[in-house]
Scaffold this active site. Structure first.
Site, PDB file in Angstrom:
ATOM      1  N   HIS A 109      -2.217   5.869   6.021  1.00 16.76           N
ATOM      2  CA  HIS A 109      -0.832   6.305   6.080  1.00 16.76           C
ATOM      3  C   HIS A 109      -0.762   7.763   5.601  1.00 16.76           C
ATOM      4  CE1 HIS A 109       0.318   2.124   6.500  1.00 16.76           C
ATOM      5  NE2 HIS A 109      -0.082   1.804   5.294  1.00 16.76           N
ATOM      6  N   CYS A 127       0.823  -1.214   0.000  1.00 18.64           N
ATOM      7  CA  CYS A 127       0.000   0.000   0.000  1.00 18.64           C
ATOM      8  C   CYS A 127       0.854   1.259   0.000  1.00 18.64           C
ATOM      9  CB  CYS A 127      -0.953   0.009   1.189  1.00 18.64           C
ATOM     10  SG  CYS A 127      -0.185  -0.377   2.768  1.00 18.64           S
TER      11      CYS A 127
END
Lengths: 336, 336
Positions: A220, A140
């Protein structure tokens, strides 16, 4: 018609299964489950064929009243390609089994580039992987970096990239992971592995990454600094991101000043699981000073790789070039 | 003997009051309180003279059975220097009052350099501020940056500094501040104000900073990248930090791999409030690649500026040069 199986029906696997189901040029043959938990029940409710990855657990499935279509070996007999969504490190161990079964396979970013041999990101290197047998979709974080570095590399010459990755400590449902009230350099050494991982798809890019964990579950956050060897204006970057696939610009001044507010926006989009497949770049953060480009972005760790998995299927099974695939995937999934 | 007053007895004020009390070459004349809360009671228990910063609240202090020695004006009559520890932006408004009273004053990093005229960090520019009337001690983050950039500047030529500051969202007792589960670019623009703030004490350094808030209360964490114009070895950096005042090296492999574990170490040191005045640099994070130095550090936001406040008193009141003062402060406070 090409038939696809999913091995592992967790955070990534269930999302990829749903995304594959939306495609017209491939068919989901089934998914594997190790234990008959709530996700197995929901997979059955969705009409997915369930195959046991651990045949010794058949009785547990019976007791849970979950109908199984067979074992993972039975699934492998029916499919052209398997998408391995098992936990980190398990996928590479499955590779031999897929080879024996004579099926192609897609792995996730938890496996190493070395063990799989090829890495994949739709924007960066789809066409290099057409017809390949095995490929890993990068993680990711790496996907997030590739999504915005690729368009910048198309309009400017990159001398060096520095990125500090502020990673969510755990996914929302991971109740046994931390940190709760701490900032954790992870790894505590510099550089982190993310830079070399970007280089598996963006060959030759000079990138140095530092990574840490913080007590949040949502997304994130990346702080990116790109030294340029060519002239670029802020507007060029804004326009390029604006037209790039799977990248969106968000404005802090419009109430999207944090990862939590961006996920609230994803909720309001009405998508399944409120996923945000796109990388969100804060428009106000984009700046160029002394020929260096700076920006901040947010990455939904649970879902940004899902469209890449769909595209990887098309690349490996030669169902179209990158433009065709990205367009089909985006349209079917409602990607902005 | 020089007499010192503290205006504002909150997070920083109470710590500075305790630190001033430990010095032999100055005397704490008293502290101001606006309201008779638990901190006022504890200040009284400590034997500190309490002066009301808001004389209209006299009855509240009486009802709380807290003896007051007078108003802030009375305190100003008794002292040579006041340390303003009032909330951000209030200090600059107090400047005129201090000027009228003919006393020197030290402000905190929440005030702007422009309004106070001078900024202070013990390692970076103590001697420039000897005899000055007014000075601001730079903020906890800027102090953290100056503490490690100064020694590096002593052993190498710095071309450019890039730093990403991952800041704690709130102090442990700030129950009404966030974020709880979010990463917040703060500011959402690049660069943040911290770079220019470093330049108020480290003149001419080329520094670009990016800052964000995360859901933790313990410490800030800094990711620092320094392009060098001269050769440097990792050992040079380790040795230099090892001998630098108010900088400590910590090892993730020894169980100090996060801000929480570092504060556990501070607990075990047995200091008042478990404060960590030193900047903690993760030894494993120190690396030099392509003539660029990388490291990560942690900053205890509630206490790292406390020794700088003590030193600033000596600078302004001409009680010794930087070496004398830093040594006296460190010894009295048990700084490593």
């Amino acid at each position: 018609m090409k038939y696809i199986g999913i091995n592992g029906y967790g955070t990534i696997g269930k999302r990829v299964a749903d995304a594959i189901s939306l495609q017209k040029d491939m068919k989901l043959a089934g998914v594997t489950k190790r234990t008959p938990n709530f996700e197995a029940k929901m997979a059955a409710d969705n009409g997915y064929n369930i195959y046991m990855s651990d045949p010794t657990k058949e009785q547990l499935f019976e007791e849970a009243d979950i109908k199984v279509a067979g074992t993972i070996d039975d699934l492998q007999d029916k499919i052209d390609l398997i998408i391995d969504c098992t936990p980190e490190g398990v996928g590479a161990k499955n590779l031999k089994s897929y080879q024996r079964a004579g099926i192609k396979a897609i792995f996730q970013g938890g496996e190493s580039h070395k063990e799989i041999g090829r890495s994949f990101n739709s924007a960066a290197n789809y066409d290099e992987n057409i017809g390949a047998d095995y490929v890993r979709v990068v993680s990711c974080n790496t996907t997030g970096l590739c999504r915005t570095l690729t368009p910048i590399a198309e309009i400017a010459k990159i001398r060096k990239v520095r990125a500090v990755l502020v990673r969510r400590g755990a996914d929302p449902s991971q109740v046994n992971k931390g940190p709760i009230n701490s900032i954790v350099p992870n790894p505590p050494i510099t550089p982190s592995h993310h830079g070399p991982d970007v280089q598996t798809v963006l060959k030759g890019v000079n990138i140095f990454t530092i990574a840490l964990l913080v007590p949040t579950t949502l997304m994130h956050q990346h702080n990116i600094m790109i030294e340029l060897d060519s002239k670029l204006e802020i507007d060029d970057v804004v326009n390029k991101f604006g037209e790039s696939s799977r990248v969106i610009l968000v404005d802090a001044k419009n109430g999207l000043g944090s990862t939590a507010e961006i996920m609230e926006y994803a909720n309001d989009l009405g998508r399944l699981r409120s996923d945000l497949y796109e990388i969100a770049v804060w428009r106000e953060s984009i700046n160029i000073v002394d020929n260096e480009l700076y920006y901040m972005q947010a990455v939904h760790q649970e879902s940004d790789v899902v469209p890449e998995n769909v595209d990887a299927v098309r690349a490996l099974l030669e169902l179209g070039d990158s433009n065709v695939s990205i367009s089909k995937t985006n349209q079917s999934m409602g990607i902005l």
